[in-house]
Design a protein around this motif. Structure first.
Motif, PDB file in Angstrom:
ATOM      1  N   GLY A  80       0.840  -1.187   0.000  1.00 24.68           N
ATOM      2  CA  GLY A  80       0.000   0.000   0.000  1.00 24.68           C
ATOM      3  C   GLY A  80       0.878   1.241   0.000  1.00 24.68           C
ATOM      4  O   GLY A  80       2.083   1.164   0.224  1.00 24.68           O
ATOM      5  N   MET A  93      -5.282   1.964  -4.360  1.00 25.52           N
ATOM      6  CA  MET A  93      -4.246   1.522  -5.295  1.00 25.52           C
ATOM      7  C   MET A  93      -4.721   1.480  -6.738  1.00 25.52           C
ATOM      8  O   MET A  93      -3.937   1.617  -7.647  1.00 25.52           O
ATOM      9  CB  MET A  93      -3.707   0.151  -4.890  1.00 25.52           C
ATOM     10  N   HIS A 124      -3.380  -5.454  -4.900  1.00 20.15           N
ATOM     11  CA  HIS A 124      -2.242  -5.126  -4.040  1.00 20.15           C
ATOM     12  C   HIS A 124      -1.972  -6.220  -3.008  1.00 20.15           C
ATOM     13  O   HIS A 124      -1.183  -6.042  -2.093  1.00 20.15           O
ATOM     14  CB  HIS A 124      -2.489  -3.784  -3.345  1.00 20.15           C
TER      15      HIS A 124
END
Length: 165
Positions: A13, A105, A109
């Motif tokens: 992240g 994102m 992820h």
């Protein structure tokens, strides 16, 4: 194959602000507590040094030299152990508040894969698995929760599909 393989997971992240910014202070202050709890959980095997901490370029968890990227790389005995930590502990409260601290994102992820018992994956290995998952979808090489039939808790406690896109 119980006992011959373990489950690796990578979650990345990007913080919404630098680590010393008040907007991410609560997240930063909780890292040691959450990571320490994870290390004491039944089924925990290993955690990359600095997991959950933003990369500084000097640690093995740096992604692209961006100090706001966070990489969490762990190994577990099995899917159930990882699920128990993610969804049945205080970790879940922080997970549910991730939008306060992390940018959306816009793509996958999170990735999981099986590793031989005793193997300690590298961040590069995890990033390659994540790219493979993005390119090819779930496979035995790289997968998400839906690919693992043993995974149950994510179905009722996990994020909406759009959060992973």
């Amino acid at each position: 194959m119980p006992g011959t393989r373990h489950l690796a997971q990578l979650n990345i992240g990007r913080l919404v602000a630098p680590t010393d910014d008040p907007r991410v202070a609560e997240f930063m202050a909780a890292l040691d507590r959450i990571n320490g709890m994870g290390k004491r959980m039944p089924g925990f095997v290993w955690m990359m040094e600095g997991s959950g901490e933003p990369g500084t370029g000097n640690t093995e968890n740096s992604i692209g030299g961006d100090p706001q990227f966070v990489a969490n790389l762990t190994v577990w005995d099995d899917v159930e152990s990882l699920e128990n930590f993610v969804w049945n502990t205080v970790h879940r409260q922080f997970y549910e508040r991730r939008a306060e601290w992390f940018e959306v994102m816009g793509e996958m992820h999170f990735v999981m894969w099986w590793v031989p018992e005793g193997h300690r994956p590298t961040l590069d290995e995890g990033l390659e698995r994540l790219e493979r998952l993005k390119a090819d979808g779930d496979s035995d090489h790289a997968f998400g929760w839906a690919h693992v039939k043993e995974a149950r808790l994510w179905r009722t406690r996990g994020c909406a599909p759009v959060a992973a896109e």
